[in-house]
Structures are given as structure tokens and as C-alpha cells.
Write a protein that holds these residues in place. Sequence first.
Motif, short mmCIF file in Angstrom:
data_model
loop_
_atom_site.label_atom_id
_atom_site.label_comp_id
_atom_site.label_asym_id
_atom_site.label_seq_id
_atom_site.Cartn_x
_atom_site.Cartn_y
_atom_site.Cartn_z
N SER A 48 75.49 81.82 59.23
CA SER A 48 76.33 81.16 58.29
C SER A 48 76.16 79.76 57.85
O SER A 48 76.99 79.64 56.77
N LEU A 49 75.69 78.89 58.55
CA LEU A 49 75.36 77.80 57.99
C LEU A 49 74.20 77.29 57.19
O LEU A 49 73.61 76.22 56.94
N THR A 50 73.38 78.43 56.96
CA THR A 50 72.15 78.45 56.23
C THR A 50 72.19 77.58 55.14
O THR A 50 71.38 76.51 54.88
N GLN A 51 72.99 77.68 54.00
CA GLN A 51 73.07 77.12 52.86
C GLN A 51 73.63 75.58 53.13
O GLN A 51 73.25 74.97 52.53
N TYR A 52 74.50 75.42 54.07
CA TYR A 52 74.80 74.14 54.40
C TYR A 52 73.65 73.23 54.72
O TYR A 52 73.46 72.11 54.28
N PHE A 53 72.80 73.93 55.63
CA PHE A 53 71.59 73.11 56.24
C PHE A 53 70.95 72.87 54.82
O PHE A 53 70.19 71.69 54.79
N HIS A 54 70.74 73.94 53.95
CA HIS A 54 69.91 73.73 53.05
C HIS A 54 70.24 72.79 51.95
O HIS A 54 69.42 71.83 51.56
N GLY A 55 71.45 72.45 51.79
CA GLY A 55 72.31 71.62 51.12
C GLY A 55 72.04 70.01 51.61
O GLY A 55 71.59 69.36 50.87
N THR A 56 71.94 69.76 53.14
CA THR A 56 71.89 68.64 53.54
C THR A 56 70.26 68.20 53.25
O THR A 56 70.06 66.86 53.08
N LEU A 57 69.51 69.16 52.82
CA LEU A 57 68.11 68.63 52.48
C LEU A 57 67.85 68.23 51.37
O LEU A 57 66.89 67.43 51.12
N HIS A 58 69.09 68.15 50.51
CA HIS A 58 68.82 67.48 49.30
C HIS A 58 70.05 66.48 49.08
O HIS A 58 70.36 65.95 47.77
N LYS A 59 70.34 66.14 50.28
CA LYS A 59 71.40 64.76 50.03
C LYS A 59 70.66 63.41 50.52
O LYS A 59 69.57 63.48 51.20
N VAL A 60 71.18 62.43 49.72
CA VAL A 60 70.46 61.19 50.02
C VAL A 60 70.70 60.86 51.73
O VAL A 60 69.99 60.49 52.50
N ARG A 61 71.83 61.11 51.95
CA ARG A 61 72.27 60.72 53.55
C ARG A 61 73.08 61.85 53.89
O ARG A 61 74.32 62.18 53.46
N TRP B 113 75.85 62.29 60.84
CA TRP B 113 75.06 62.03 61.67
C TRP B 113 74.70 63.24 62.66
O TRP B 113 73.73 63.30 63.39
N PRO B 114 75.40 64.40 62.84
CA PRO B 114 75.16 65.46 63.56
C PRO B 114 73.71 66.16 63.17
O PRO B 114 72.96 66.60 63.72
N ILE B 115 73.59 66.05 61.75
CA ILE B 115 72.34 66.61 61.06
C ILE B 115 71.05 65.73 61.27
O ILE B 115 70.13 66.12 61.57
N ARG B 116 71.58 64.33 61.23
CA ARG B 116 70.44 63.50 61.37
C ARG B 116 69.78 63.49 62.95
O ARG B 116 68.71 63.41 63.12
N LEU B 117 70.87 63.73 63.73
CA LEU B 117 70.54 63.88 65.20
C LEU B 117 69.80 65.18 65.47
O LEU B 117 68.75 65.06 66.26
N MET B 118 70.15 66.23 64.96
CA MET B 118 69.45 67.60 65.27
C MET B 118 68.13 67.53 64.57
O MET B 118 67.13 67.91 65.05
N ARG B 119 68.07 66.67 63.39
CA ARG B 119 66.60 66.45 62.96
C ARG B 119 65.90 65.59 63.64
O ARG B 119 64.53 66.01 63.85
N SER B 120 66.20 64.57 64.47
CA SER B 120 65.48 63.81 65.09
C SER B 120 64.79 64.36 66.44
O SER B 120 63.76 63.86 66.97
N VAL B 121 65.51 65.49 66.86
CA VAL B 121 64.88 66.24 68.12
C VAL B 121 64.40 67.39 67.64
O VAL B 121 64.03 68.38 68.39
N GLY B 122 64.22 67.70 66.27
CA GLY B 122 63.37 68.94 65.76
C GLY B 122 64.08 70.23 65.57
O GLY B 122 63.69 71.14 65.09
N LEU B 123 65.39 70.15 65.94
CA LEU B 123 66.29 71.40 65.77
C LEU B 123 66.73 71.59 64.28
O LEU B 123 67.15 72.80 64.04
N VAL C 18 64.68 77.57 55.96
CA VAL C 18 65.54 76.22 55.56
C VAL C 18 66.43 75.52 56.57
O VAL C 18 66.93 74.62 56.50
N ILE C 19 66.37 76.29 57.61
CA ILE C 19 66.95 75.39 58.92
C ILE C 19 66.11 74.73 59.83
O ILE C 19 66.41 73.55 59.68
N ASN C 20 65.16 75.16 60.39
CA ASN C 20 64.51 74.42 61.30
C ASN C 20 62.95 74.28 60.84
O ASN C 20 62.16 73.60 61.09
N GLY C 21 62.67 75.34 60.00
CA GLY C 21 61.16 75.48 59.65
C GLY C 21 60.17 76.07 60.67
O GLY C 21 59.10 76.34 60.12
#
Length: 233
Positions: free
Chosen positions: A157-170, A173-183, A203-206
Motif C-alpha cells: 500500500s505504501l509503495t508509491q509513498y516510499f517511491h515519492g520519498t526517494l525524490h524528496k530533498v528531505r 525521520w521514520p523514513i531516514r531511520l529505516m534507510r539508515s538500517v537498510g529497511l 522501490v521499497i528497499n531494493g
Amino acid sequence: MKARLLLTLFFVSLAFNASRIAGPFDWRMAVAALAAWWTADLLSGVVHMWMDYRPCVAGVGLKELYFWEGSRESDAFMARQAEVYAQINVFERICYDFKKHHPMPDLLGRHGVFHLMKAPTFFVTLPLSLALSVAVLFWRPPGWLMVFMLVLLLGSSLTQYFHGTLHKVRSPWPIRLMRSVGLLMTPAAHQHHHDTLQHDFSVINGWSNPALNLVVNALRRAGFLNEAGLVPS
Ligand SMILES: [Zn+2]
Ligand SMILES: [Zn+2]
């Protein structure tokens, strides 16, 4: 209003399904959650690949919109866009949006989470979650299987949201935290897709990109992916 109701129904159904998780926590639930996270990523890539290469309906003006040279904020563009969109169904619109995303990646990141959840939720995960809610009235699946299905439904359900965050400048924080641990994957990793449009569709975790790239390469060699479909004709 209708969209809000449907999204509420999805979350209620998901919560009900979660309440039917049987038994205490065990290690299989953690493995199932990770497997579901991988599967959601794979599905995001398969749908993305298909939408990128599936030709748009021809002759309705989508090509004119795609290659529009003036301002996209102008009244002329808005009027033409409304005319063209009135001629196509929701599915064709989604397909066009995937292609439009390549030359205009930042547009996706401007939308909020609930807007970006609409298409995958209404067309796929809401019907599946409701079917699961009915099924678990009569059936008590193992806890790990329920965890797998819940994570898969939520992640998809969140696929396109996660994709959208990949094109945001910032990103939040939950997205940044999940990225920092590879999720979740990083914008740099997703840029590999935009560089060629030939690989790295997930586009979620690759995590599924190496496996899906093998399939994509085989499909390309077999002539199943025609690059003409990448832009409207
Ligand atoms: Zn793409
Ligand atoms: Zn993108």
C-alpha cells in the motif's frame, strides 16, 4: 470523502486482521516479516517494470502533454490536460503517470502519503485485506503467516509513498531511520533506475533488484520489453 472512507476501511480491516494473529511472538514471525518486506519490494518492481514499458493508449493527446514545451502551470496546459484525462480511464492515467515520472521525478514527492496510497490500496490491497478479514472469521492461520500477509499488504500500500520519498530533498525521520538500517532504499540507489530505465525497478528497499534485474535482462534479450513503450505515442 469516498477516498478517505476507503482508506479508513483498509486500516480497520488491517487492524482486525492483526487482532487475529494467533499465539505469542516467535522467531518465525520475524523471518516472515522480512520475507514479506522482500516480496513487497519485488511486487513494486514488477508493477513498475510493466507500467514503464506498457504503451499508453495512443492518439488521445498524452504525447502532446508529455512533450509539452511551455509552462505546465499555464491555463492552456491545464485545460488541455483536463481534456486528455477526460478521455482515458484511471488505469491509463496511472500508466501515463509512471512514464511522466521519469522526466519529472520531483512531482511524485510533492504528494502526501494518503494520496500516494490510493492507487495501490484501492485496486489491490483493500480487496485483498477485506478478503483476508472474511477468511480469518472462519480460519485461524499460523501467526507467522498472518504477519507475512500484514507486512505485505501494508508495504504494498505504501509503495508509491516510499517511491515519492526517494525524490524528496528531505524525508520524514521514520523514513531516514529505516534507510539508515537498510529497511528502505536510498535516493542514490534509486537513481540507477532513472539513469537508464532498464534496471532497478523495485522501490521499497531494493533487496529484490538483483533478482529482478536478471529477469528484466532476459526479457529484454527475448524482445519482450520494447523501449518505444517508455514514452506516450
Ligand atoms: Zn520507471
Ligand atoms: Zn523514481
